[in-house]
Design a protein around this motif. Structure first.
Motif, mmCIF file in Angstrom:
data_model
loop_
_atom_site.group_PDB
_atom_site.id
_atom_site.type_symbol
_atom_site.label_atom_id
_atom_site.label_comp_id
_atom_site.label_asym_id
_atom_site.label_seq_id
_atom_site.Cartn_x
_atom_site.Cartn_y
_atom_site.Cartn_z
ATOM 1 N N MET A 1 68.027 -22.411 0.731
ATOM 2 C CA MET A 1 67.122 -22.048 -0.351
ATOM 3 C C MET A 1 66.888 -23.260 -1.250
ATOM 4 O O MET A 1 67.798 -24.032 -1.534
ATOM 5 C CB MET A 1 67.710 -20.904 -1.180
ATOM 6 N N ARG A 2 65.639 -23.428 -1.698
ATOM 7 C CA ARG A 2 65.274 -24.524 -2.583
ATOM 8 C C ARG A 2 64.734 -23.946 -3.890
ATOM 9 O O ARG A 2 63.805 -23.125 -3.889
ATOM 10 C CB ARG A 2 64.214 -25.415 -1.919
ATOM 11 N N ILE A 3 65.347 -24.369 -5.003
ATOM 12 C CA ILE A 3 64.961 -23.883 -6.328
ATOM 13 C C ILE A 3 64.469 -25.056 -7.154
ATOM 14 O O ILE A 3 65.128 -26.105 -7.225
ATOM 15 C CB ILE A 3 66.146 -23.207 -7.042
ATOM 16 N N LEU A 4 63.314 -24.884 -7.794
ATOM 17 C CA LEU A 4 62.735 -25.906 -8.648
ATOM 18 C C LEU A 4 62.765 -25.421 -10.092
ATOM 19 O O LEU A 4 62.283 -24.331 -10.392
ATOM 20 C CB LEU A 4 61.293 -26.198 -8.226
ATOM 21 N N VAL A 5 63.356 -26.210 -10.992
ATOM 22 C CA VAL A 5 63.452 -25.847 -12.411
ATOM 23 C C VAL A 5 62.568 -26.782 -13.221
ATOM 24 O O VAL A 5 62.778 -27.999 -13.237
ATOM 25 C CB VAL A 5 64.901 -25.926 -12.923
ATOM 26 N N LEU A 6 61.577 -26.221 -13.903
ATOM 27 C CA LEU A 6 60.723 -26.985 -14.813
ATOM 28 C C LEU A 6 61.261 -26.845 -16.235
ATOM 29 O O LEU A 6 61.745 -25.785 -16.620
ATOM 30 C CB LEU A 6 59.284 -26.493 -14.761
ATOM 31 N N GLY A 7 61.150 -27.905 -17.026
ATOM 32 C CA GLY A 7 61.697 -27.874 -18.375
ATOM 33 C C GLY A 7 63.212 -27.903 -18.360
ATOM 34 O O GLY A 7 63.867 -27.316 -19.227
ATOM 35 N N PHE A 8 63.789 -28.645 -17.414
ATOM 36 C CA PHE A 8 65.242 -28.631 -17.200
ATOM 37 C C PHE A 8 66.018 -29.317 -18.309
ATOM 38 O O PHE A 8 67.217 -29.112 -18.442
ATOM 39 C CB PHE A 8 65.573 -29.318 -15.872
ATOM 40 N N ASN A 9 65.356 -30.151 -19.122
ATOM 41 C CA ASN A 9 66.095 -30.870 -20.151
ATOM 42 C C ASN A 9 65.945 -30.259 -21.536
ATOM 43 O O ASN A 9 66.357 -30.846 -22.531
ATOM 44 C CB ASN A 9 65.660 -32.348 -20.179
ATOM 45 N N GLY A 10 65.368 -29.060 -21.624
ATOM 46 C CA GLY A 10 65.311 -28.337 -22.885
ATOM 47 C C GLY A 10 66.570 -27.513 -23.093
ATOM 48 O O GLY A 10 67.476 -27.497 -22.253
ATOM 49 N N TYR A 11 66.631 -26.820 -24.206
ATOM 50 C CA TYR A 11 67.833 -26.040 -24.547
ATOM 51 C C TYR A 11 68.151 -24.998 -23.480
ATOM 52 O O TYR A 11 69.237 -25.002 -22.882
ATOM 53 C CB TYR A 11 67.623 -25.383 -25.907
ATOM 54 N N LEU A 12 67.205 -24.119 -23.196
ATOM 55 C CA LEU A 12 67.433 -23.098 -22.176
ATOM 56 C C LEU A 12 67.472 -23.724 -20.787
ATOM 57 O O LEU A 12 68.285 -23.329 -19.944
ATOM 58 C CB LEU A 12 66.337 -22.035 -22.240
ATOM 59 N N GLY A 13 66.609 -24.695 -20.547
ATOM 60 C CA GLY A 13 66.544 -25.320 -19.232
ATOM 61 C C GLY A 13 67.839 -25.989 -18.828
ATOM 62 O O GLY A 13 68.249 -25.913 -17.652
ATOM 63 N N ARG A 14 68.504 -26.651 -19.767
ATOM 64 C CA ARG A 14 69.778 -27.311 -19.445
ATOM 65 C C ARG A 14 70.819 -26.292 -19.007
ATOM 66 O O ARG A 14 71.537 -26.491 -18.023
ATOM 67 C CB ARG A 14 70.295 -28.094 -20.646
ATOM 68 N N HIS A 15 70.924 -25.208 -19.753
ATOM 69 C CA HIS A 15 71.926 -24.193 -19.421
ATOM 70 C C HIS A 15 71.598 -23.510 -18.101
ATOM 71 O O HIS A 15 72.496 -23.228 -17.286
ATOM 72 C CB HIS A 15 72.025 -23.164 -20.544
ATOM 73 N N ILE A 16 70.325 -23.223 -17.872
ATOM 74 C CA ILE A 16 69.934 -22.557 -16.633
ATOM 75 C C ILE A 16 70.191 -23.473 -15.441
ATOM 76 O O ILE A 16 70.725 -23.037 -14.413
ATOM 77 C CB ILE A 16 68.458 -22.123 -16.708
ATOM 78 N N THR A 17 69.843 -24.744 -15.569
ATOM 79 C CA THR A 17 70.072 -25.691 -14.472
ATOM 80 C C THR A 17 71.563 -25.801 -14.152
ATOM 81 O O THR A 17 71.972 -25.763 -12.977
ATOM 82 C CB THR A 17 69.505 -27.070 -14.833
ATOM 83 N N GLU A 18 72.382 -25.940 -15.182
ATOM 84 C CA GLU A 18 73.829 -26.051 -14.964
ATOM 85 C C GLU A 18 74.391 -24.790 -14.328
ATOM 86 O O GLU A 18 75.246 -24.853 -13.440
ATOM 87 C CB GLU A 18 74.531 -26.336 -16.295
ATOM 88 N N HIS A 19 73.911 -23.626 -14.775
ATOM 89 C CA HIS A 19 74.430 -22.364 -14.248
ATOM 90 C C HIS A 19 74.020 -22.178 -12.784
ATOM 91 O O HIS A 19 74.834 -21.740 -11.957
ATOM 92 C CB HIS A 19 73.918 -21.201 -15.088
ATOM 93 N N LEU A 20 72.783 -22.510 -12.460
ATOM 94 C CA LEU A 20 72.329 -22.393 -11.070
ATOM 95 C C LEU A 20 73.133 -23.318 -10.158
ATOM 96 O O LEU A 20 73.528 -22.929 -9.058
ATOM 97 C CB LEU A 20 70.838 -22.717 -10.972
ATOM 98 N N ARG A 21 73.363 -24.535 -10.606
ATOM 99 C CA ARG A 21 74.133 -25.479 -9.795
ATOM 100 C C ARG A 21 75.554 -24.984 -9.561
ATOM 101 O O ARG A 21 76.094 -25.110 -8.467
ATOM 102 C CB ARG A 21 74.165 -26.847 -10.477
ATOM 103 N N ALA A 22 76.172 -24.434 -10.604
ATOM 104 C CA ALA A 22 77.548 -23.966 -10.475
ATOM 105 C C ALA A 22 77.633 -22.718 -9.607
ATOM 106 O O ALA A 22 78.574 -22.563 -8.819
ATOM 107 C CB ALA A 22 78.134 -23.690 -11.860
ATOM 108 N N ALA A 23 76.655 -21.809 -9.755
ATOM 109 C CA ALA A 23 76.712 -20.538 -9.035
ATOM 110 C C ALA A 23 76.237 -20.651 -7.597
ATOM 111 O O ALA A 23 76.632 -19.842 -6.745
ATOM 112 C CB ALA A 23 75.867 -19.494 -9.773
ATOM 113 N N LEU A 24 75.388 -21.656 -7.311
ATOM 114 C CA LEU A 24 74.804 -21.794 -5.974
ATOM 115 C C LEU A 24 75.048 -23.210 -5.454
ATOM 116 O O LEU A 24 74.113 -24.011 -5.305
ATOM 117 C CB LEU A 24 73.303 -21.507 -6.031
ATOM 118 N N PRO A 25 76.300 -23.556 -5.182
ATOM 119 C CA PRO A 25 76.615 -24.954 -4.808
ATOM 120 C C PRO A 25 75.960 -25.415 -3.513
ATOM 121 O O PRO A 25 75.797 -26.619 -3.307
ATOM 122 C CB PRO A 25 78.143 -24.944 -4.688
ATOM 123 N N ASN A 26 75.589 -24.492 -2.652
ATOM 124 C CA ASN A 26 74.990 -24.876 -1.374
ATOM 125 C C ASN A 26 73.464 -24.820 -1.393
ATOM 126 O O ASN A 26 72.822 -24.977 -0.354
ATOM 127 C CB ASN A 26 75.518 -23.967 -0.259
#
Length: 314
Positions: free
Chosen positions: A1-26
């Motif tokens: 699966m490939r996930i693209l996050v736009l606005g990744f360096n904003g307040y919500l975007g940073r947390h969402i990006t980090e959470h997705l990476r931690a929860a979906l390591p593969n």
């Protein structure tokens, strides 16, 4: 699966990006935006949909999470990012990745003034009180009428670690850090009588993950909030207690325009509970403790930004 996050360096975007990476390591997680560190360079506010489509095609996402948004600035700038941006994104997705799931972050500000004692459901009438809510509502309309597999997460008032200075919790935390343990200090704030529905930013990130991974169609709009209206005054006093602030907190009655126009804001989260199995897992006390723990020490630049003239906010 490939996930693209736009606005990744904003307040919500940073947390969402980090959470997705931690929860979906593969999972292959790509970032997109104007930042030079982005995997895919795009600008939703100005790029032509054809240019966006080319960039999206190169990323070949199975899911897109759009965290890009502008909370301040003039109405035109907000319209370019919050309204034009989602419309251009949807047009590009229809061309480049029509089967991808789109998770778009909306805002409870789209509802406008609420009725004290009631929770707004997703079917409630929308009457935003200012440019931010109006432009976010236009973005929501673009997403919900796009024909894509899309859901708008209508986020309440986010609070937690890393809250920006553009938010009340972030500003107050910075002011408290700057003031320090001075018993003679007075924190001058605007009117804090409004009620807001606060939600931990980490719970927002978890909701985004659940929306991405849901294996069935989702409602077009889901409220993501604490589900309970709390006095803004309570948040400020709890944060001051967490900081060990021994001084006084005074309200001079000059709050923001939005506070006077929207004295009550509270969203129902029943639909998110039913469709995503999501509910808040952090209390307001936990959110404020994490915010304070993440607040850096004051410096001369911070002192200049948060001087007496800046200590009126709500």
């Amino acid at each position: 699966m490939r996930i693209l996050v736009l606005g990744f360096n904003g307040y919500l975007g940073r947390h969402i990006t980090e959470h997705l990476r931690a929860a979906l390591p593969n999972t292959s997680l790509l970032t997109a935006g104007r930042s030079p560190t982005a995997d895919v360079r795009v600008d939703l506010a100005s790029d032509h949909p054809g240019r966006l489509a080319e960039a999206l095609a190169s990323a070949a996402p199975d899911a897109v999470v759009n965290c890009a948004g502008l909370t301040g600035g003039d109405a035109m700038a907000q319209a370019e990012v919050n309204a034009r941006g989602p419309a251009a994104l949807c047009a590009a997705l229809r061309q480049a990745a029509p089967l991808a799931r789109l998770v778009h972050l909306g805002s409870a500000a789209e509802y406008g003034p609420g009725v004290p004692g009631t929770r707004m459901t997703e079917s409630a009438a929308t009457c935003p009180a200012g440019p931010y809510g109006a432009t976010k509502l236009a973005g929501t309309a673009a997403v919900t009428t796009s024909g894509l597999d899309a859901v708008v997460l209508r986020v309440g008032n986010p609070v937690g670690p890393g809250a920006p200075l553009t938010s009340l919790p972030g500003r107050v935390a910075a002011m408290l850090r700057e003031t320090g343990p001075d018993r003679r200090a007075v924190l001058w704030l605007g009117d804090l009588s409004a009620f807001r529905d606060f939600v931990d930013v980490r719970d927002v990130a978890r909701a985004a993950l659940l929306a991405v991974m849901a294996n069935r169609p989702l409602p077009s709009v889901l409220n993501i909030s604490g589900g309970e209206a709390r006095p803004v005054r309570e948040l400020v006093r709890k944060l001051a207690l967490e900081a060990g602030f021994p001084g006084l907190i005074e309200e001079d009655g000059e709050g923001s325009a939005r506070s006077s126009q929207v004295s009550w804001q509270c969203s129902s989260i029943a639909a998110a509970v039913d469709t995503l199995g999501w509910r808040p897992s952090h209390t307001l006390d936990e959110s404020l403790a994490a915010l304070w723990a993440a607040t850096g020490p004051a410096d001369e630049a911070g002192h200049a930004r948060h001087g007496a003239a800046a200590r009126r906010t709500s």
